[in-house]
Design a protein around this motif. Sequence first.
Motif, mmCIF file in Angstrom:
data_model
loop_
_atom_site.group_PDB
_atom_site.id
_atom_site.type_symbol
_atom_site.label_atom_id
_atom_site.label_comp_id
_atom_site.label_asym_id
_atom_site.label_seq_id
_atom_site.Cartn_x
_atom_site.Cartn_y
_atom_site.Cartn_z
ATOM 1 N N ASP A 25 93.765 54.615 37.398
ATOM 2 C CA ASP A 25 94.452 53.391 37.796
ATOM 3 C C ASP A 25 93.641 52.132 37.503
ATOM 4 N N LEU A 26 92.318 52.268 37.366
ATOM 5 C CA LEU A 26 91.496 51.085 37.100
ATOM 6 C C LEU A 26 91.878 50.405 35.790
ATOM 7 N N ALA A 27 92.371 51.187 34.825
ATOM 8 C CA ALA A 27 92.669 50.630 33.509
ATOM 9 C C ALA A 27 93.749 49.557 33.566
ATOM 10 N N GLN A 28 94.691 49.670 34.493
ATOM 11 C CA GLN A 28 95.780 48.707 34.603
ATOM 12 C C GLN A 28 95.499 47.585 35.596
ATOM 13 N N ARG A 29 94.404 47.678 36.314
ATOM 14 C CA ARG A 29 94.058 46.634 37.295
ATOM 15 C C ARG A 29 93.231 45.542 36.629
ATOM 16 N N ARG A 30 93.795 44.359 36.516
ATOM 17 C CA ARG A 30 93.079 43.269 35.857
ATOM 18 C C ARG A 30 91.961 42.707 36.731
ATOM 19 N N ASP A 31 91.913 43.102 38.012
ATOM 20 C CA ASP A 31 90.815 42.664 38.880
ATOM 21 C C ASP A 31 89.645 43.644 38.850
ATOM 22 N N SER A 32 89.734 44.687 38.036
ATOM 23 C CA SER A 32 88.651 45.647 37.870
ATOM 24 C C SER A 32 88.071 45.500 36.467
ATOM 25 N N LEU A 33 86.767 45.760 36.335
ATOM 26 C CA LEU A 33 86.130 45.727 35.022
ATOM 27 C C LEU A 33 86.199 47.077 34.317
ATOM 28 N N GLY A 34 86.799 48.081 34.936
ATOM 29 C CA GLY A 34 86.905 49.410 34.340
ATOM 30 C C GLY A 34 88.097 49.531 33.422
ATOM 31 N N GLY A 35 87.921 50.224 32.288
ATOM 32 C CA GLY A 35 89.025 50.437 31.348
ATOM 33 C C GLY A 35 89.416 49.184 30.600
ATOM 34 N N LYS A 36 88.412 48.394 30.193
ATOM 35 C CA LYS A 36 88.665 47.084 29.587
ATOM 36 C C LYS A 36 87.814 46.875 28.348
ATOM 37 N N ILE A 37 88.174 45.852 27.583
ATOM 38 C CA ILE A 37 87.263 45.199 26.654
ATOM 39 C C ILE A 37 86.971 43.827 27.233
ATOM 40 N N LEU A 38 85.680 43.508 27.364
ATOM 41 C CA LEU A 38 85.232 42.250 27.951
ATOM 42 C C LEU A 38 84.730 41.319 26.846
ATOM 43 N N ARG A 39 84.813 40.009 27.097
ATOM 44 C CA ARG A 39 84.334 39.004 26.137
ATOM 45 C C ARG A 39 83.614 37.923 26.926
ATOM 46 N N MET A 40 82.374 37.613 26.495
ATOM 47 C CA MET A 40 81.527 36.745 27.313
ATOM 48 C C MET A 40 80.590 35.908 26.458
ATOM 49 N N THR A 41 79.991 34.913 27.099
ATOM 50 C CA THR A 41 78.937 34.125 26.476
ATOM 51 C C THR A 41 77.627 34.898 26.553
ATOM 52 N N VAL A 42 76.576 34.353 25.932
ATOM 53 C CA VAL A 42 75.274 35.021 25.979
ATOM 54 C C VAL A 42 74.666 34.995 27.368
ATOM 55 N N ASP A 43 75.246 34.219 28.279
ATOM 56 C CA ASP A 43 74.778 34.191 29.666
ATOM 57 C C ASP A 43 75.634 35.042 30.590
#
Length: 355
Positions: free
Chosen positions: A173-191
């Motif tokens: 279920d974590l994959a469909q929860r946008r408030d979880s970092l599980g089951g995702k691709i993340l995009r971030m700055t160097v910080d």
Amino acid sequence: MRKLWTIMLLTALTACSGLTACSSRGGEVRPTAAVSVGDAPSAPEDVATGLAVPWGIAFLPGGDAVVTERDTARVLRVTPTGQVTELAKIEDARPDGEGGLMGVATKEDQVFLYYTAEQDNRIVRYRLTDGGLTDQQLLVQSIPKGGIHNGGRLAFGPDGFLYATTGETGDRDLAQRRDSLGGKILRMTVDGAPAPGNPFGTLVYSYGHRNVQGLAWDGSGRLYASEFGANTYDEVNRIEPGGNYGWPDVEGRGSDQSYINPILTWPTEDASPSGLAYANGSLWMAALRGARLWQIPLGEDGSAGTPVAHFADRYGRLRAVATAPDGKLWIGTSNKDGRGNPRPGDDRLMSLTPS
């Protein structure tokens, strides 16, 4: 024209011989581009041997590679001539099951690592000096951890931002929860902050993933990801910001238009994909259970041609693949990960010239 189409059809049929990726069975996806590969790549040559589950490969400006070992938590510097130097051992890492020291990315004199800690998976930045890795900075924490499905790939995109893949740790279920970092691709700055333009104003770039372990961009800057399926279909997806890729509601291709379908799928026995790289007009995907290197030619619009398997069963489980500054592909075996059969010299890093 008729002769041309006949040649293309024969080429596709020949390439599909023995390859189930071209089947029309179930949810398997047919190639969508009339693109074929050229000559077979050169035979791989050993760069370094005697390693233990090399998981991630990232290159420094001078051509040396920074390599992670999942189960020893060692960070290595490997030269193209095969000299291996230990840069650090990550004491906070807690290798266990499919977790441990995994992804690595580099930017100038900075080294970014993804590893499993005591309570979570996390992304940490270091400074590379003559003495090794210093100035540890925690960027992202509280990424769910588990005995399985920890994701772990790190890579800088052509936009200059850092991308990370996470798994759902078996908690579907974590994959469909946008408030979880599980089951995702993340995009971030160097910080470690959410990158400007992220679709939800958070770190989340795409969701509905089971366990992504490969990221690559083509020459036009389109992002692709390789993803483990459950029991039936492994996937390559073209990633769109904010896209929902369907897990756990869909494995492989589905009919619900709220989910984005993969551009290719394989039966799990032929793939279990991990690392992904782009070179010479093709994606190159390392297969663990499939024990081969898949070449996926791409059309000008980013669609997938007929995939071709190279080196099937020759080197065992393949986990890491990365494009070096000189255009060669570096490949890492994973025969000491508890699911393979180590061979003399394993685990090894190899390089080849892609076709």
